[in-house]
Design an enzyme around this catalytic site. Sequence first.
Site, PDB file in Angstrom:
ATOM      1  N   ASP A  25      12.657  13.749  -3.963  1.00 39.43           N
ATOM      2  CA  ASP A  25      13.338  12.447  -3.859  1.00 39.43           C
ATOM      3  C   ASP A  25      13.635  11.888  -5.244  1.00 39.43           C
ATOM      4  OD1 ASP A  25      14.338  10.049  -2.902  1.00 39.43           O
ATOM      5  OD2 ASP A  25      12.369   9.217  -2.421  1.00 39.43           O
ATOM      6  N   SER A  81      16.039   5.184   4.649  1.00 40.59           N
ATOM      7  CA  SER A  81      17.214   4.348   4.424  1.00 40.59           C
ATOM      8  C   SER A  81      17.884   4.740   3.112  1.00 40.59           C
ATOM      9  CB  SER A  81      16.819   2.866   4.358  1.00 40.59           C
ATOM     10  OG  SER A  81      16.128   2.456   5.513  1.00 40.59           O
ATOM     11  N   ASP A 138      19.684  13.564   0.246  1.00 42.61           N
ATOM     12  CA  ASP A 138      18.541  12.680   0.001  1.00 42.61           C
ATOM     13  C   ASP A 138      17.805  12.473   1.320  1.00 42.61           C
ATOM     14  OD1 ASP A 138      16.799  11.062  -1.386  1.00 42.61           O
ATOM     15  OD2 ASP A 138      18.115   9.319  -1.451  1.00 42.61           O
ATOM     16  N   GLU A 147      18.435   3.548  -7.052  1.00 44.50           N
ATOM     17  CA  GLU A 147      18.309   3.665  -5.604  1.00 44.50           C
ATOM     18  C   GLU A 147      16.952   3.185  -5.121  1.00 44.50           C
ATOM     19  OE1 GLU A 147      17.599   5.331  -1.617  1.00 44.50           O
ATOM     20  OE2 GLU A 147      16.421   5.675  -3.428  1.00 44.50           O
ATOM     21  N   GLU A 148      15.903   3.484  -5.890  1.00 37.90           N
ATOM     22  CA  GLU A 148      14.554   3.126  -5.465  1.00 37.90           C
ATOM     23  C   GLU A 148      14.257   1.631  -5.587  1.00 37.90           C
ATOM     24  OE1 GLU A 148      13.043   5.085  -3.784  1.00 37.90           O
ATOM     25  OE2 GLU A 148      13.170   7.149  -4.487  1.00 37.90           O
ATOM     26  N   HIS A 204       7.427   9.154  -1.826  1.00 40.84           N
ATOM     27  CA  HIS A 204       6.863   7.834  -2.151  1.00 40.84           C
ATOM     28  C   HIS A 204       5.338   7.860  -2.164  1.00 40.84           C
ATOM     29  CE1 HIS A 204      10.719   5.439  -0.861  1.00 40.84           C
ATOM     30  NE2 HIS A 204      11.003   6.583  -1.474  1.00 40.84           N
ATOM     31  N   ARG A 232      12.754  -1.407   9.161  1.00 41.23           N
ATOM     32  CA  ARG A 232      13.755  -0.349   9.240  1.00 41.23           C
ATOM     33  C   ARG A 232      14.636  -0.634  10.456  1.00 41.23           C
ATOM     34  NH1 ARG A 232      13.659   2.869   4.488  1.00 41.23           N
ATOM     35  NH2 ARG A 232      11.494   2.785   3.774  1.00 41.23           N
ATOM     36  N   HIS A 245     -14.975 -21.916  -4.857  1.00 43.44           N
ATOM     37  CA  HIS A 245     -16.272 -21.312  -4.591  1.00 43.44           C
ATOM     38  C   HIS A 245     -16.396 -21.125  -3.080  1.00 43.44           C
ATOM     39  CE1 HIS A 245     -20.582 -20.846  -4.195  1.00 43.44           C
ATOM     40  NE2 HIS A 245     -20.749 -20.851  -5.525  1.00 43.44           N
ATOM     41  N   ASP A 266      16.547   8.128 -10.461  1.00 38.10           N
ATOM     42  CA  ASP A 266      15.341   7.306 -10.577  1.00 38.10           C
ATOM     43  C   ASP A 266      14.327   7.708  -9.506  1.00 38.10           C
ATOM     44  OD1 ASP A 266      16.967   6.126  -8.511  1.00 38.10           O
ATOM     45  OD2 ASP A 266      15.779   4.295  -8.647  1.00 38.10           O
ATOM     46  N   THR A 314     -17.521 -14.308  -5.528  1.00 43.80           N
ATOM     47  CA  THR A 314     -17.432 -15.020  -4.261  1.00 43.80           C
ATOM     48  C   THR A 314     -16.418 -16.148  -4.371  1.00 43.80           C
ATOM     49  OG1 THR A 314     -19.341 -16.304  -4.986  1.00 43.80           O
ATOM     50  CG2 THR A 314     -19.755 -14.443  -3.505  1.00 43.80           C
TER      51      THR A 314
END
Length: 454
Positions: free
Chosen positions: A119, A398, A179, A152-153, A426, A327, A212, A88, A314
């Site tokens: 990837d 990761s 990977d 995986e993604e 990505h 991460r 508004h 994927d 607006t």
Amino acid sequence: MEAWKDYQEQHKERFLDELLQLLRIPSVSARGEHKQDMIACAEAVKAHLLKAGCAKAELFETPGHPIVYGEIITDPALPTVLVYGHYDVQPPDPLELWHSGPFEPVIKDGKIYARGACDDKGQFFMHVKALEVMKAAGQLTTNIKFLIEGEEEVGSPNLADFVKNNKALLKADVILISDTAMISLDAPSMDIGVRGLSYIEVEVTGPNRDLHSGVYGGAVANPITILAKMIASLHDEHNHIVIPGFYDDVVEATPEERKLMAEAPYDEHEFKADLGIAEVWGEKGYTTNERTGIRPTLELNGIWGGYTGEGAKTVLPSKAFAKISCRLVPNQDSHKITDLLINHLKKIAPPYIQLKAELHHGGEPYMTPIDSKGYQAAAKAIETTFGKQPIPVRGGGSIPICALFEQELGIKIVFMGFGLDSDNLHSPNEKFDVANYYKGIETIPYFHQYFAEG
């Protein structure tokens, strides 16, 4: 060894064409409209495994996308290598920034441009072609199993159950994953670890409807403004994450490890020029390589709300949204960090908005010991084909399933990536050097040989 090289040289154009065919399948796991494309890609991977020499290959259905499994067991007495990868790919957006169609692969200046080129289709496909090379030469020194997933993604939501329920099927002596990246063909490296991940989505609600901005502006809190302020407050002036307890479990890198990382080639001018930035940014007291390897991070991945269409409207919006990812480094726990992040956001949320937050997916950090049999075999293989020893580095990305693999299967993982950090993973215009693709196919058979000898 010459038989390997001769066969690869004779068939290298076909090897490249077959990868391009695989890249044309838009296997985007995150979007429902690509469900049939996911099935088509899984079937294509199965066919390639059989063609390359697997004695059997099959699709395993999951509540999501299929898992492809293949194997060739030449001798039960030989060691078994389990190759993991994923078919994927990330969504290709924004499409207008691509120089060519994301699923219409183009080779330019020796690079394959397409979503999934690096990837991870190009990288796991190296192993498929390496099997074909070894099988054709009659030089299979290990048993080989393939586990190629399709989620995986999106955080591998169904892979954990598959692994837990199929331990006998997946029994092996080492897991080999391509990977990850290396510094360059001139300065080969190997990742000795990957970071963990905590990925959440936040929803902030102010008034019960869009308002508004002239009538209500200045009297009612704007959710986008409030959310932006909350997110900005998560770092201090030194770009240090201020969430209480966030760093409590971080294992600090030793001076020896930081010294080893500093040996990796790095040109800051080239780094900035490649990204089109005037200066680097990050946590004070750490180098760029350290910030992307041994330190945890918190990043805003997306923020939206209000009117974003053509022209002007607006409006003071009712809602604002954000996606935030952390991460993580060794000893940090993704569940703990998720709780800390969400609870901190709720604590700092002012009374004039309501906040909801939920986890999308996560995973734990993983480290590979450099004295392991698998790492030593991979390092020797790279030294054989590159003519120099690989530099051990920490990867910034990761692979959430890694910790579970070791926990459930009881075996170590080796990261043997041939992509580059500059391959636009990505991002628009993802690429993979043809030379790296071929180098991977050339090197992988040596891993199997040295692992068997070890």
